[in-house]
Design a protein around this motif. Sequence first.
Motif, PDB file in Angstrom:
ATOM      1  N   GLY A 100       2.173  -3.724   4.206  1.00 12.60           N
ATOM      2  CA  GLY A 100       1.758  -2.501   4.783  1.00 12.60           C
ATOM      3  C   GLY A 100       0.330  -2.155   5.136  1.00 12.60           C
ATOM      4  O   GLY A 100      -0.079  -1.200   5.137  1.00 12.60           O
ATOM      5  N   TYR A 101      -0.608  -3.231   4.896  1.00 10.22           N
ATOM      6  CA  TYR A 101      -1.730  -3.330   5.346  1.00 10.22           C
ATOM      7  C   TYR A 101      -2.130  -4.723   6.011  1.00 10.22           C
ATOM      8  O   TYR A 101      -1.652  -5.679   5.506  1.00 10.22           O
ATOM      9  N   ARG A 137      13.862   8.872   1.257  1.00  9.91           N
ATOM     10  CA  ARG A 137      12.552   9.134   1.371  1.00  9.91           C
ATOM     11  C   ARG A 137      11.999  10.105   2.394  1.00  9.91           C
ATOM     12  O   ARG A 137      12.799  10.283   3.383  1.00  9.91           O
ATOM     13  N   ARG A 194      -2.698  -1.544   8.908  1.00  7.09           N
ATOM     14  CA  ARG A 194      -2.138  -0.699   9.939  1.00  7.09           C
ATOM     15  C   ARG A 194      -2.920  -0.386  11.137  1.00  7.09           C
ATOM     16  O   ARG A 194      -2.469   0.270  11.842  1.00  7.09           O
ATOM     17  N   LEU A 239       0.640   4.023  -2.645  1.00  6.87           N
ATOM     18  CA  LEU A 239       0.172   5.624  -2.390  1.00  6.87           C
ATOM     19  C   LEU A 239       1.406   6.422  -3.016  1.00  6.87           C
ATOM     20  O   LEU A 239       1.204   7.592  -3.573  1.00  6.87           O
ATOM     21  N   ARG A 240       2.795   5.966  -2.931  1.00  4.54           N
ATOM     22  CA  ARG A 240       3.865   6.806  -3.713  1.00  4.54           C
ATOM     23  C   ARG A 240       3.516   6.882  -5.014  1.00  4.54           C
ATOM     24  O   ARG A 240       3.798   7.841  -5.710  1.00  4.54           O
ATOM     25  N   GLU A 251       2.471   9.980   9.413  1.00  8.64           N
ATOM     26  CA  GLU A 251       1.080   9.731   9.963  1.00  8.64           C
ATOM     27  C   GLU A 251       0.380   8.756   9.027  1.00  8.64           C
ATOM     28  O   GLU A 251       0.863   8.609   7.658  1.00  8.64           O
ATOM     29  N   GLN A 277      -9.030  -1.562   9.990  1.00  5.13           N
ATOM     30  CA  GLN A 277      -8.247  -2.073   8.436  1.00  5.13           C
ATOM     31  C   GLN A 277      -8.227  -3.608   8.417  1.00  5.13           C
ATOM     32  O   GLN A 277      -8.566  -4.112   7.372  1.00  5.13           O
ATOM     33  N   LEU A 333      -7.251   4.229   1.891  1.00  7.33           N
ATOM     34  CA  LEU A 333      -6.588   2.931   1.784  1.00  7.33           C
ATOM     35  C   LEU A 333      -7.555   1.710   1.487  1.00  7.33           C
ATOM     36  O   LEU A 333      -7.176   0.951   0.625  1.00  7.33           O
ATOM     37  N   MET A 374       1.743  11.514   4.466  1.00  2.62           N
ATOM     38  CA  MET A 374       3.015  10.575   4.238  1.00  2.62           C
ATOM     39  C   MET A 374       4.195  11.017   4.936  1.00  2.62           C
ATOM     40  O   MET A 374       4.881  10.432   5.459  1.00  2.62           O
ATOM     41  N   VAL A 378      -2.483   7.300   6.215  1.00  2.00           N
ATOM     42  CA  VAL A 378      -3.500   8.245   5.446  1.00  2.00           C
ATOM     43  C   VAL A 378      -4.703   7.572   5.946  1.00  2.00           C
ATOM     44  O   VAL A 378      -4.960   6.257   6.441  1.00  2.00           O
ATOM     45  N   THR A 436       0.891  -1.272  -0.046  1.00  2.00           N
ATOM     46  CA  THR A 436      -0.054  -0.046  -0.198  1.00  2.00           C
ATOM     47  C   THR A 436       1.057   1.366   0.060  1.00  2.00           C
ATOM     48  O   THR A 436       0.592   2.122  -0.702  1.00  2.00           O
TER      49      THR A 436
HETATM   50  P1  AMP Z   1       5.349   2.039   4.047  1.00  2.00           P
HETATM   51  O1  AMP Z   1       6.103   2.093   2.418  1.00  2.00           O
HETATM   52  O2  AMP Z   1       4.458   0.922   3.971  1.00  2.00           O
HETATM   53  O3  AMP Z   1       6.094   2.396   5.038  1.00  2.00           O
HETATM   54  O4  AMP Z   1       4.227   3.256   3.837  1.00  2.00           O
HETATM   55  C1  AMP Z   1       4.579   4.681   3.769  1.00  2.00           C
HETATM   56  C2  AMP Z   1       3.419   5.534   4.081  1.00  2.00           C
HETATM   57  O5  AMP Z   1       2.186   5.382   3.402  1.00  2.00           O
HETATM   58  C3  AMP Z   1       2.918   5.424   5.551  1.00  2.00           C
HETATM   59  O6  AMP Z   1       3.868   5.866   6.548  1.00  2.00           O
HETATM   60  C4  AMP Z   1       1.547   5.829   5.503  1.00  2.00           C
HETATM   61  O7  AMP Z   1       1.666   7.283   5.785  1.00  2.00           O
HETATM   62  C5  AMP Z   1       1.184   5.509   4.284  1.00  2.00           C
HETATM   63  N1  AMP Z   1       0.315   4.028   4.364  1.00  2.00           N
HETATM   64  C6  AMP Z   1       0.879   2.904   3.770  1.00  2.00           C
HETATM   65  N2  AMP Z   1       0.076   1.987   4.053  1.00  2.00           N
HETATM   66  C7  AMP Z   1      -0.997   2.227   4.908  1.00  2.00           C
HETATM   67  C8  AMP Z   1      -2.017   1.983   5.431  1.00  2.00           C
HETATM   68  N3  AMP Z   1      -2.202   0.643   5.451  1.00  2.00           N
HETATM   69  N4  AMP Z   1      -2.717   2.944   6.457  1.00  2.00           N
HETATM   70  C9  AMP Z   1      -2.630   4.046   6.448  1.00  2.00           C
HETATM   71  N5  AMP Z   1      -1.365   4.605   5.676  1.00  2.00           N
HETATM   72  C10 AMP Z   1      -0.717   3.812   5.034  1.00  2.00           C
END
Ligand code: AMP
Length: 215
Positions: free
Chosen positions: A84-85, A157, A87, A35-36, A57, A91, A64, A53, A59, A31
Motif C-alpha cells: 500500500g506504499y 469496509r 501510492r 491507518l485503520r 481518496e 511517496q 503517510l 479513506m 491520505v 499502510t
Molecule cells: P488499503 O488498505 O491499502 O487499500 O488502503 C486503504 C486506504 O488507506 C486507501 O484508500 C487510502 O485512503 C489510505 N492509504 C493507504 N495507504 C496510503 C498511501 N500510501 N497514501 C495515501 N493514502 C493511503
Amino acid sequence: MIVVLTGAPGAGKGTQADLLAAKEGFRKVSTGDALRKHVRMKSPIGQQAEAVMARGELVSDEILFEILREELGLDSGERILLDGYPRNVAQAKTLDSLNETHPVVVAIHLDVDAVELVNRLSGRRVCGNCGATYHVTLTPPMTAGVCDKCGGQLQQRSDDREDSVRTRLSVYESTTKPVLEYYRGKGLYQRVDGLGSTEEVFGKLKGSLSGLKFR
Ligand code: AMP
C-alpha cells in the motif's frame, strides 16, 4: 530491505502479503492497516484520515510519512513487505530517501484486470474482530456473516462500497500507476499475474522472489 508489493485495490496484495509473512519470513507493513488502526483508536491521525479513506481518496503524504517511519522502525536487517506504499511518485521518492537503512530490492506489480477488481472489492467482507478476509461468493465463510476463525461479525469496509470503489480505482489509474514506471526506470519492476486462486498467485510470487538476493 524492502519488497514493494503494488497493484490496484482488490488485486490481493493484503492476502498475499499475509501469506508471505506467515510462510516466507517477511514482516508485512500495510499502510492501510496502520491507518485503520489509527481510525479505530481515534488518534489525531485517525481523525484526520477517516473521512478521506471512506471516500476512497489518498491520505496526505505527510501523514503517510509519519505512518511509514512508525511502521518501518530502525533497520534490523529484516525483510519487509510493503503493502500500500508508495501510492504516488512523491511517496516513491520519499521511500528512496530511506535507502541507507531500507533499500527497495524489487517492486512487484500484482496485475489484475478492472472487471475482476470490481467483483473482488464489492464482494469482500472483513471480520471486525480479527481482520480475516472473505468474499461472499469466492471464499465465503461457513456461516454467512460470521468469521470462521474467531466467530466475529463480518462487515463491508466503508471504502468497498460502490462509490468509493470507483474513486479508488480512478485514483489508482491516475496517481499510483506512474509508480510502476518509476520502478521500471530503476530496473526494479516485476509483474506477477494476479489472476487465479490464492495458492496459484502465491506460487507465482514465490517464484518471482526466489531469484532475489537478500542480505
Ligand atoms: P488499503 O488498505 O491499502 O487499500 O488502503 C486503504 C486506504 O488507506 C486507501 O484508500 C487510502 O485512503 C489510505 N492509504 C493507504 N495507504 C496510503 C498511501 N500510501 N497514501 C495515501 N493514502 C493511503
